[in-house]
Design a protein around this motif. Structure first.
Motif, mmCIF file in Angstrom:
data_model
loop_
_atom_site.group_PDB
_atom_site.id
_atom_site.type_symbol
_atom_site.label_atom_id
_atom_site.label_comp_id
_atom_site.label_asym_id
_atom_site.label_seq_id
_atom_site.Cartn_x
_atom_site.Cartn_y
_atom_site.Cartn_z
ATOM 1 N N GLY A 135 -11.762 6.538 -13.567
ATOM 2 C CA GLY A 135 -11.829 7.617 -12.643
ATOM 3 C C GLY A 135 -12.694 8.646 -13.262
ATOM 4 N N ALA A 151 -4.179 -0.698 -8.346
ATOM 5 C CA ALA A 151 -5.085 0.228 -8.332
ATOM 6 C C ALA A 151 -4.670 1.538 -7.579
ATOM 7 N N LEU A 152 -5.065 2.554 -8.259
ATOM 8 C CA LEU A 152 -4.987 4.131 -7.936
ATOM 9 C C LEU A 152 -6.151 4.582 -7.504
ATOM 10 N N ASP A 153 -6.342 4.833 -6.286
ATOM 11 C CA ASP A 153 -7.668 5.474 -5.621
ATOM 12 C C ASP A 153 -7.600 6.743 -4.972
ATOM 13 N N ALA A 190 -7.327 1.207 -12.561
ATOM 14 C CA ALA A 190 -6.711 -0.136 -12.410
ATOM 15 C C ALA A 190 -6.026 -0.507 -13.534
ATOM 16 N N ILE A 227 -3.656 10.361 -2.597
ATOM 17 C CA ILE A 227 -3.909 9.491 -3.724
ATOM 18 C C ILE A 227 -3.211 8.293 -3.136
ATOM 19 N N CYS A 275 -13.013 12.349 -12.262
ATOM 20 C CA CYS A 275 -11.898 13.224 -11.920
ATOM 21 C C CYS A 275 -11.851 13.928 -13.229
ATOM 22 N N GLU A 279 0.953 -1.241 0.078
ATOM 23 C CA GLU A 279 0.102 -0.011 -0.069
ATOM 24 C C GLU A 279 0.982 1.167 -0.135
ATOM 25 N N SER A 310 -2.542 0.685 -4.490
ATOM 26 C CA SER A 310 -2.684 -0.455 -3.829
ATOM 27 C C SER A 310 -2.209 -1.616 -4.931
ATOM 28 N N GLY A 313 -12.390 9.069 -7.908
ATOM 29 C CA GLY A 313 -12.604 7.749 -8.640
ATOM 30 C C GLY A 313 -11.113 6.961 -8.806
ATOM 31 N N THR A 314 -11.185 5.595 -9.323
ATOM 32 C CA THR A 314 -10.240 4.501 -9.078
ATOM 33 C C THR A 314 -9.859 4.356 -10.494
#
Length: 149
Positions: free
Chosen positions: A105, A77-79, A86, A67, A108, A50, A70, A83-84
Motif C-alpha cells: 500500500g 488481499a486488502l484493497d 496482501a 476498503i 497510503c 469478498e 478478498s 494501494g493493496t
C-alpha cells in the motif's frame, strides 16, 4: 431550646444533601465479575469471500472511500484506492496465522484508515462471527470487522 437547635441543624444538613446518590463512572466500584463482556465469536468454517471493512479496532470505518478484503484459497488481499496489501493465511479452528507477502500500500499515508486496517489484519490471530454475522479478525490488541459483499 436545645431540641430546637438540634432540629435546625438536622434540617440544614438535609437541605444540603442531594435527593439521590450521585452516579459513578461506568465500571467504578464494580467487581470484574459484574462487567459484561462481549459474547464469544462463533466459529467460521471458511473465510473465502469478498468483504467490506466495516470497523477497525471497535470503531466504524470513517473514510470517504471503501476498503475491500478478498479471501481466496490461502491468500488475503486488502484493497483501497491508495494501494493493496496482501498476506498468505492459514486457519485451524478459530486460530488464524497471517504472513505478509505482497504489496504494501505504498500510496497510503501513515494515518490512513487503510494502514490501520492492514495493521489489524496483520496482527489477527483469531477469526469468528459476531452476533451481527460480521466476520471479526482479532489479535494483538486490534480487531477488523468485515461484512460480506
Amino acid at each position: 431550646m436545645r431540641n430546637l437547635a438540634l432540629a435546625a441543624a438536622c434540617m440544614a444538613l438535609f437541605a444540603c444533601a442531594p435527593d439521590h446518590e450521585p452516579s459513578s463512572p461506568p465500571g467504578a466500584g464494580a467487581d470484574e465479575g459484574d462487567v459484561e463482556s462481549e459474547p464469544p465469536l462463533a466459529p467460521v468454517a471458511d473465510l473465502s469471500g469478498e468483504y467490506r471493512v466495516a470497523g477497525i479496532d471497535g470503531a466504524p470505518l470513517d473514510a470517504p472511500f471503501g476498503i475491500a478484503v478478498s479471501v481466496v484459497d490461502n491468500r488475503i488481499a486488502l484493497d483501497a484506492p491508495c494501494g493493496t496489501f496482501a498476506w498468505t493465511y492459514r486457519m485451524q479452528d478459530a486460530r488464524l496465522t497471517t504472513q505478509r507477502t505482497g504489496p504494501a500500500g505504498d500510496g497510503c499515508t501513515q494515518d490512513s484508515p487503510v494502514r490501520a486496517a492492514a495493521a489489524a489484519l496483520g496482527a489477527a490471530t483469531t477469526a469468528g462471527r459476531d452476533a451481527s454475522n460480521a466476520v471479526v479478525l482479532s489479535g494483538g490488541g486490534h480487531a477488523l470487522t468485515l461484512y460480506s459483499q
